[in-house]
Design a protein around this motif. Structure first.
Motif, PDB file in Angstrom:
ATOM      1  N   THR A  35     -14.515  -3.286 -31.472  1.00 30.64           N
ATOM      2  CA  THR A  35     -14.946  -3.415 -32.863  1.00 30.64           C
ATOM      3  C   THR A  35     -14.899  -2.058 -33.547  1.00 30.64           C
ATOM      4  OG1 THR A  35     -17.288  -3.111 -32.290  1.00 30.64           O
ATOM      5  CG2 THR A  35     -16.475  -5.374 -32.429  1.00 30.64           C
ATOM      6  N   ILE A  36     -14.601  -2.081 -34.843  1.00 32.05           N
ATOM      7  CA  ILE A  36     -14.679  -0.897 -35.700  1.00 32.05           C
ATOM      8  C   ILE A  36     -15.529  -1.284 -36.901  1.00 32.05           C
ATOM      9  CG2 ILE A  36     -13.420   0.768 -37.101  1.00 32.05           C
ATOM     10  CD1 ILE A  36     -11.029   0.380 -35.326  1.00 32.05           C
ATOM     11  N   SER A  37     -16.594  -0.553 -37.118  1.00 34.19           N
ATOM     12  CA  SER A  37     -17.530  -0.915 -38.183  1.00 34.19           C
ATOM     13  C   SER A  37     -18.070   0.337 -38.839  1.00 34.19           C
ATOM     14  CB  SER A  37     -18.687  -1.758 -37.624  1.00 34.19           C
ATOM     15  OG  SER A  37     -19.392  -1.041 -36.640  1.00 34.19           O
ATOM     16  N   ALA A  38     -18.801   0.135 -39.923  1.00 34.72           N
ATOM     17  CA  ALA A  38     -19.507   1.211 -40.621  1.00 34.72           C
ATOM     18  C   ALA A  38     -18.570   2.360 -40.987  1.00 34.72           C
ATOM     19  CB  ALA A  38     -20.673   1.728 -39.778  1.00 34.72           C
ATOM     20  N   VAL A  39     -17.437   2.028 -41.627  1.00 34.62           N
ATOM     21  CA  VAL A  39     -16.553   3.070 -42.134  1.00 34.62           C
ATOM     22  C   VAL A  39     -17.139   3.605 -43.434  1.00 34.62           C
ATOM     23  CG1 VAL A  39     -14.216   3.612 -42.893  1.00 34.62           C
ATOM     24  CG2 VAL A  39     -14.570   1.952 -41.066  1.00 34.62           C
ATOM     25  N   ALA A  46      -2.065   3.126 -23.721  1.00 34.15           N
ATOM     26  CA  ALA A  46      -3.368   3.593 -23.250  1.00 34.15           C
ATOM     27  C   ALA A  46      -4.482   3.264 -24.229  1.00 34.15           C
ATOM     28  CB  ALA A  46      -3.319   5.099 -22.997  1.00 34.15           C
ATOM     29  N   VAL A  47      -4.165   3.229 -25.521  1.00 34.77           N
ATOM     30  CA  VAL A  47      -5.154   2.898 -26.549  1.00 34.77           C
ATOM     31  C   VAL A  47      -4.768   1.567 -27.174  1.00 34.77           C
ATOM     32  CG1 VAL A  47      -6.264   3.624 -28.692  1.00 34.77           C
ATOM     33  CG2 VAL A  47      -5.583   5.330 -27.004  1.00 34.77           C
ATOM     34  N   THR A  48      -5.641   0.593 -27.060  1.00 36.62           N
ATOM     35  CA  THR A  48      -5.405  -0.735 -27.618  1.00 36.62           C
ATOM     36  C   THR A  48      -6.582  -1.138 -28.491  1.00 36.62           C
ATOM     37  OG1 THR A  48      -6.376  -1.775 -25.651  1.00 36.62           O
ATOM     38  CG2 THR A  48      -3.977  -1.468 -25.679  1.00 36.62           C
ATOM     39  N   ILE A  49      -6.304  -1.997 -29.464  1.00 40.43           N
ATOM     40  CA  ILE A  49      -7.320  -2.522 -30.380  1.00 40.43           C
ATOM     41  C   ILE A  49      -7.350  -4.027 -30.255  1.00 40.43           C
ATOM     42  CG2 ILE A  49      -8.078  -2.673 -32.787  1.00 40.43           C
ATOM     43  CD1 ILE A  49      -6.702  -0.087 -33.348  1.00 40.43           C
ATOM     44  N   ASP A  50      -8.528  -4.575 -30.129  1.00 43.90           N
ATOM     45  CA  ASP A  50      -8.673  -6.015 -30.009  1.00 43.90           C
ATOM     46  C   ASP A  50      -8.127  -6.711 -31.247  1.00 43.90           C
ATOM     47  OD1 ASP A  50     -10.372  -8.705 -30.182  1.00 43.90           O
ATOM     48  OD2 ASP A  50     -10.417  -8.010 -28.100  1.00 43.90           O
ATOM     49  N   GLU A  51      -7.485  -7.849 -31.026  1.00 44.22           N
ATOM     50  CA  GLU A  51      -6.864  -8.565 -32.143  1.00 44.22           C
ATOM     51  C   GLU A  51      -7.884  -9.167 -33.097  1.00 44.22           C
ATOM     52  OE1 GLU A  51      -6.285 -12.719 -29.572  1.00 44.22           O
ATOM     53  OE2 GLU A  51      -4.553 -11.650 -30.400  1.00 44.22           O
ATOM     54  N   ASN A  52      -9.126  -9.278 -32.686  1.00 44.09           N
ATOM     55  CA  ASN A  52     -10.159  -9.849 -33.545  1.00 44.09           C
ATOM     56  C   ASN A  52     -10.894  -8.808 -34.380  1.00 44.09           C
ATOM     57  OD1 ASN A  52      -9.731 -12.512 -32.567  1.00 44.09           O
ATOM     58  ND2 ASN A  52     -10.973 -12.058 -30.747  1.00 44.09           N
ATOM     59  N   VAL A  53     -10.432  -7.563 -34.359  1.00 43.99           N
ATOM     60  CA  VAL A  53     -11.078  -6.511 -35.140  1.00 43.99           C
ATOM     61  C   VAL A  53     -10.648  -6.630 -36.597  1.00 43.99           C
ATOM     62  CG1 VAL A  53     -11.298  -4.026 -35.479  1.00 43.99           C
ATOM     63  CG2 VAL A  53     -11.260  -4.975 -33.168  1.00 43.99           C
ATOM     64  N   HIS A  54     -11.603  -6.827 -37.481  1.00 44.83           N
ATOM     65  CA  HIS A  54     -11.336  -6.942 -38.917  1.00 44.83           C
ATOM     66  C   HIS A  54     -12.394  -6.146 -39.676  1.00 44.83           C
ATOM     67  CE1 HIS A  54      -8.302 -10.052 -38.318  1.00 44.83           C
ATOM     68  NE2 HIS A  54      -9.161 -10.683 -37.517  1.00 44.83           N
ATOM     69  N   LEU A  55     -11.972  -5.535 -40.791  1.00 46.05           N
ATOM     70  CA  LEU A  55     -12.871  -4.770 -41.646  1.00 46.05           C
ATOM     71  C   LEU A  55     -12.861  -5.370 -43.044  1.00 46.05           C
ATOM     72  CD1 LEU A  55     -11.946  -1.148 -40.535  1.00 46.05           C
ATOM     73  CD2 LEU A  55     -13.935  -2.476 -39.836  1.00 46.05           C
ATOM     74  N   HIS A  98     -13.393  -3.735 -46.090  1.00 43.52           N
ATOM     75  CA  HIS A  98     -12.777  -2.911 -47.129  1.00 43.52           C
ATOM     76  C   HIS A  98     -11.456  -2.288 -46.704  1.00 43.52           C
ATOM     77  CE1 HIS A  98     -17.056  -2.179 -48.926  1.00 43.52           C
ATOM     78  NE2 HIS A  98     -16.631  -3.397 -49.086  1.00 43.52           N
ATOM     79  N   PHE A  99     -11.109  -2.388 -45.420  1.00 42.64           N
ATOM     80  CA  PHE A  99      -9.916  -1.718 -44.936  1.00 42.64           C
ATOM     81  C   PHE A  99      -9.099  -2.653 -44.059  1.00 42.64           C
ATOM     82  CE2 PHE A  99     -13.095   1.555 -45.629  1.00 42.64           C
ATOM     83  CZ  PHE A  99     -12.381   2.513 -46.333  1.00 42.64           C
ATOM     84  N   THR A 100      -7.821  -2.341 -43.981  1.00 38.53           N
ATOM     85  CA  THR A 100      -6.906  -2.998 -43.050  1.00 38.53           C
ATOM     86  C   THR A 100      -6.452  -1.967 -42.037  1.00 38.53           C
ATOM     87  OG1 THR A 100      -6.142  -4.538 -44.758  1.00 38.53           O
ATOM     88  CG2 THR A 100      -4.748  -4.262 -42.811  1.00 38.53           C
ATOM     89  N   ILE A 101      -6.562  -2.297 -40.769  1.00 42.21           N
ATOM     90  CA  ILE A 101      -6.195  -1.356 -39.713  1.00 42.21           C
ATOM     91  C   ILE A 101      -4.676  -1.264 -39.634  1.00 42.21           C
ATOM     92  CG2 ILE A 101      -6.391  -0.830 -37.265  1.00 42.21           C
ATOM     93  CD1 ILE A 101      -8.959  -2.404 -37.210  1.00 42.21           C
ATOM     94  N   GLY A 102      -4.168  -0.056 -39.768  1.00 36.87           N
ATOM     95  CA  GLY A 102      -2.738   0.168 -39.700  1.00 36.87           C
ATOM     96  C   GLY A 102      -2.300   0.587 -38.310  1.00 36.87           C
ATOM     97  N   GLU A 103      -1.324   1.454 -38.261  1.00 35.30           N
ATOM     98  CA  GLU A 103      -0.810   1.907 -36.980  1.00 35.30           C
ATOM     99  C   GLU A 103      -1.763   2.922 -36.343  1.00 35.30           C
ATOM    100  OE1 GLU A 103       3.039   3.490 -37.640  1.00 35.30           O
ATOM    101  OE2 GLU A 103       3.957   1.554 -38.150  1.00 35.30           O
ATOM    102  N   HIS A 104      -1.703   2.997 -35.032  1.00 33.17           N
ATOM    103  CA  HIS A 104      -2.459   3.998 -34.296  1.00 33.17           C
ATOM    104  C   HIS A 104      -1.569   4.583 -33.210  1.00 33.17           C
ATOM    105  CE1 HIS A 104      -2.979   0.345 -31.875  1.00 33.17           C
ATOM    106  NE2 HIS A 104      -3.112   1.157 -30.837  1.00 33.17           N
ATOM    107  N   TYR A 105      -1.773   5.844 -32.923  1.00 32.11           N
ATOM    108  CA  TYR A 105      -0.996   6.513 -31.886  1.00 32.11           C
ATOM    109  C   TYR A 105      -1.869   7.563 -31.224  1.00 32.11           C
ATOM    110  CZ  TYR A 105      -0.406  10.180 -35.424  1.00 32.11           C
ATOM    111  OH  TYR A 105      -0.629  11.147 -36.359  1.00 32.11           O
ATOM    112  N   HIS A 106      -1.405   8.070 -30.095  1.00 33.83           N
ATOM    113  CA  HIS A 106      -2.190   9.037 -29.329  1.00 33.83           C
ATOM    114  C   HIS A 106      -1.274  10.125 -28.810  1.00 33.83           C
ATOM    115  CE1 HIS A 106      -0.993   5.598 -26.800  1.00 33.83           C
ATOM    116  NE2 HIS A 106      -0.691   6.518 -25.899  1.00 33.83           N
TER     117      HIS A 106
END
Length: 342
Positions: free
Chosen positions: A61-65, A176-185, A187-195
């Motif tokens: 989960t990603i929250s409280a941005v 190595a870094v993954t985001i759950d498919e059920n993560v939704h915000l 005010h924001f839309t999650i874009g690309e991520h890299y490491h």
């Protein structure tokens, strides 16, 4: 026959229980042996090449941005993988052992931490959400569930005390870094991520650091409904005064002052929910133009009122003078005619 069959089942159960008890005793003796020969104060391969720690992270989960405090909170499963030859064994008991959290306190573990962390905590409902797995080759897997509130941009992992001479961090694979498919915000839309992997230089030495970048795209729907549409309507309302009679002083003044105050309140409340940055944002440009138009409408009526006042003070031509100049000649002409007729 039934009695013999029942005796056979009891003998089989007794043998299974005895085997399980023997296995448990063997595992207990094996763990005691590993702990007895292990010094948790010293890293593996001490004095030799640095130990490599592989990292994976699964964000649930990603929250409280928050744009004001410029941080965000995320829940993740952090997995650390390293090899400790001191924990290897040669036995037919088990190829790998999954052990409780109490074993972590008796073996060496990497001092991984979050350098840009504001606060974090481990989850302990209903028990400590972590586990430890060790195989016969000494490979150790530690998984922890935790919640982290971090500054943006977020640099995820680094070692606190061990430099690159002792520990080198690596991302474990390309995913190595993954985001759950059920993560939704909201005010924001999650874009690309890299490491990436990098080494930083501090006064105490060079340290291995892993960095993960998350990009967020702002959803404009909220701002259209709460800011852009109301601001546009306020501007249109300020234009109503152009169609009112110039003599309707109270109506024009009320519309002008009300729209200016409403626009000021909207700008203040909007800026309170945004970070106090030194550069001009696109929202500042839009609200500034709207405020200028509304304020110009009020100035327009003030200018018209001033011009009308000056027009009233200018003296107009007297109609008496017109009558005197317009009818003097006919009167004189009639007078002379009468005199001639006499």
């Amino acid at each position: 026959m039934e009695e013999k069959k029942g005796n056979g089942n009891r003998n089989e159960n007794d043998f299974r229980d005895q085997s399980n008890e023997n296995l448990e005793n063997n595992v207990t003796r094996l763990l005691d042996k590993l702990i007895a020969s292990h010094d948790r104060r010293i890293r593996p391969n001490y004095g030799g090449p640095p130990i490599e720690v592989n990292i994976t992270a699964h964000v649930t989960t990603i929250s409280a941005v928050s744009e004001v405090s410029m941080d965000y909170t995320l829940d993740l499963y952090l997995r650390q993988i390293w090899k400790d030859p001191r924990l290897a064994w040669e036995s037919d008991v088990e190829d790998s052992l999954t052990i409780g959290i109490d074993m972590v306190k008796t073996i060496w573990t990497p001092d991984t931490f979050f350098p840009n962390e504001k606060k974090s905590f481990f989850h302990e409902a209903t028990s400590h959400n972590s586990f430890l797995r060790i195989d016969s080759h000494g490979n150790v897997l530690r998984s922890i569930r935790l919640t982290v509130t971090a500054n943006c941009p977020m640099s995820l992992h680094t070692s606190y005390g061990y430099s690159t001479k002792d520990i080198i961090y690596h991302w474990h694979g390309s995913n190595a870094v993954t985001i759950d498919e059920n993560v939704h915000l909201a005010h924001f839309t999650i874009g690309e991520h890299y490491h990436i992997e990098r080494t930083i230089s501090l006064s105490t030495g060079n340290y291995s650091r892993l960095t993960a970048y998350f990009s967020f795209k702002r959803n404009i729907g909220f701002y259209l409904i709460q800011i852009y549409f109301p601001s546009s309507l306020i501007v249109v309302i300020s234009w109503v005064s152009f169609w009112l009679n110039r003599e309707a002083v109270q109506a024009r003044v009320a519309i002008g002052v009300t729209t200016v105050l409403t626009m000021t309140t909207l700008m203040t409340s909007t800026n309170a929910s945004l970070p106090k940055v030194s550069y001009v944002k696109s929202l500042d440009v839009f609200l500034g133009v709207c405020f200028f138009i509304v304020f110009a409408s009020l100035l327009e009526y003030a200018a018209i009122g001033y011009l009308m006042k000056r027009t009233r003070n200018v003296p107009a031509a007297s109609p008496v003078q017109y009558y005197e100049t317009g009818y003097l000649f006919p009167l004189l002409f009639t007078y002379f005619n009468r005199k001639n007729f006499r």
